[in-house]
Design a protein around this motif. Structure first.
Motif, mmCIF file in Angstrom:
data_model
loop_
_atom_site.group_PDB
_atom_site.id
_atom_site.type_symbol
_atom_site.label_atom_id
_atom_site.label_comp_id
_atom_site.label_asym_id
_atom_site.label_seq_id
_atom_site.Cartn_x
_atom_site.Cartn_y
_atom_site.Cartn_z
ATOM 1 N N SER A 157 0.855 -1.193 0.000
ATOM 2 C CA SER A 157 0.000 0.000 0.000
ATOM 3 C C SER A 157 0.889 1.241 0.000
ATOM 4 O O SER A 157 2.081 1.171 0.325
ATOM 5 C CB SER A 157 -0.874 0.009 1.257
ATOM 6 O OG SER A 157 -0.063 0.218 2.411
ATOM 7 N N ALA A 158 0.305 2.370 -0.350
ATOM 8 C CA ALA A 158 1.055 3.629 -0.354
ATOM 9 C C ALA A 158 1.594 3.937 1.045
ATOM 10 O O ALA A 158 2.721 4.409 1.190
ATOM 11 C CB ALA A 158 0.181 4.766 -0.862
ATOM 12 N N ALA A 159 0.815 3.651 2.066
ATOM 13 C CA ALA A 159 1.251 3.908 3.440
ATOM 14 C C ALA A 159 2.489 3.084 3.785
ATOM 15 O O ALA A 159 3.426 3.585 4.417
ATOM 16 C CB ALA A 159 0.118 3.614 4.417
ATOM 17 N N ARG A 160 2.532 1.826 3.359
ATOM 18 C CA ARG A 160 3.691 0.966 3.626
ATOM 19 C C ARG A 160 4.920 1.441 2.842
ATOM 20 O O ARG A 160 6.033 1.400 3.356
ATOM 21 C CB ARG A 160 3.384 -0.482 3.264
ATOM 22 C CG ARG A 160 2.565 -1.189 4.312
ATOM 23 C CD ARG A 160 2.355 -2.642 3.973
ATOM 24 N NE ARG A 160 3.567 -3.427 4.193
ATOM 25 C CZ ARG A 160 3.669 -4.714 3.888
ATOM 26 N NH1 ARG A 160 2.645 -5.353 3.342
ATOM 27 N NH2 ARG A 160 4.786 -5.363 4.108
ATOM 28 N N VAL A 161 4.710 1.896 1.611
ATOM 29 C CA VAL A 161 5.823 2.402 0.806
ATOM 30 C C VAL A 161 6.406 3.635 1.490
ATOM 31 O O VAL A 161 7.621 3.749 1.666
ATOM 32 C CB VAL A 161 5.381 2.729 -0.638
ATOM 33 C CG1 VAL A 161 6.490 3.441 -1.401
ATOM 34 C CG2 VAL A 161 4.939 1.468 -1.375
ATOM 35 N N LYS A 162 5.546 4.575 1.877
ATOM 36 C CA LYS A 162 6.012 5.820 2.500
ATOM 37 C C LYS A 162 6.688 5.570 3.846
ATOM 38 O O LYS A 162 7.636 6.260 4.199
ATOM 39 C CB LYS A 162 4.847 6.796 2.671
ATOM 40 C CG LYS A 162 4.320 7.317 1.345
ATOM 41 C CD LYS A 162 3.291 8.401 1.495
ATOM 42 C CE LYS A 162 2.106 7.959 2.304
ATOM 43 N NZ LYS A 162 1.032 8.953 2.349
ATOM 44 N N LYS A 163 6.227 4.566 4.585
ATOM 45 C CA LYS A 163 6.854 4.243 5.861
ATOM 46 C C LYS A 163 8.245 3.648 5.644
ATOM 47 O O LYS A 163 9.195 4.007 6.339
ATOM 48 C CB LYS A 163 5.988 3.259 6.644
ATOM 49 C CG LYS A 163 6.537 2.937 8.011
ATOM 50 C CD LYS A 163 5.619 2.042 8.804
ATOM 51 C CE LYS A 163 6.225 1.779 10.172
ATOM 52 N NZ LYS A 163 5.421 0.878 10.959
ATOM 53 N N ALA A 164 8.382 2.763 4.656
ATOM 54 C CA ALA A 164 9.673 2.125 4.383
ATOM 55 C C ALA A 164 10.655 3.080 3.704
ATOM 56 O O ALA A 164 11.858 3.004 3.945
ATOM 57 C CB ALA A 164 9.463 0.888 3.517
ATOM 58 N N LEU A 165 10.117 3.959 2.849
ATOM 59 C CA LEU A 165 10.948 4.901 2.082
ATOM 60 C C LEU A 165 10.365 6.307 2.250
ATOM 61 O O LEU A 165 9.653 6.810 1.381
ATOM 62 C CB LEU A 165 10.965 4.502 0.604
ATOM 63 C CG LEU A 165 11.416 3.065 0.300
ATOM 64 C CD1 LEU A 165 11.120 2.705 -1.142
ATOM 65 C CD2 LEU A 165 12.876 2.883 0.629
#
Length: 161
Positions: A45-53
């Protein structure tokens, strides 16, 4: 008294100033054969992408009027996570490292790494992978200038044009 009045006048401006830290990401490493970038997969999800990167430069939310759906962009690194469509796109100015040196590679030299393409077109080849699909796009000289990969099959992958 003058110093007190000056302090009272300047205090509201000083209260608005805040220290802000610069968000830093590790260098990006695109693992072509495993289908991820720094362990971030195309179906995150976008939230997981933004949290990781967290060093993203722009995002498109589901509520926005984009026909492409939700996405997280790293324009300064030339990499884009189309989370609404479930694929990752890497441009020719990608500033990270690729596990296989595909960018700029000639179309005729890819067999040694990827085998035969599952689908071919004049400007692109789609390869079946263990995780899904890898699509390579070529410039007029027949060299890779765009990479897209997804966990979806060639039949279900929907690219945003």
């Amino acid at each position: 008294m003058k110093n007190l009045l000056l302090a009272l006048f300047l205090f509201p401006f000083a209260a608005q100033a805040q220290l802000r830290t610069t968000v830093v990401c590790d260098p990006f490493y695109a693992d072509i054969l495993d289908g991820n970038v720094n362990k971030v997969e195309p179906d995150f999800s976008a939230a997981r992408v933004k949290k990781a990167l967290p060093c993203f430069t722009a995002e498109v939310k589901t509520s926005d009027s984009s026909a492409c759906g939700e996405a997280v962009f790293y324009r300064d690194r030339d990499i884009y996570f189309y989370t609404g469509r479930g694929y990752i796109e890497i441009g020719e100015k990608f500033t990270g490292k690729l596990s296989i040196p595909l960018m700029g590679a000639p179309r005729t030299g890819l067999f040694k790494w990827l085998g035969l393409p599952k689908l071919k077109d004049k400007q692109w080849d789609a390869f079946g992978t263990a995780y899904g699909t890898l699509v390579l796009y070529y410039n007029k000289a027949g060299k890779v200038n765009l990479i897209r990969f997804s966990k979806k099959s060639t039949e279900t992958l929907s690219i945003c044009e």
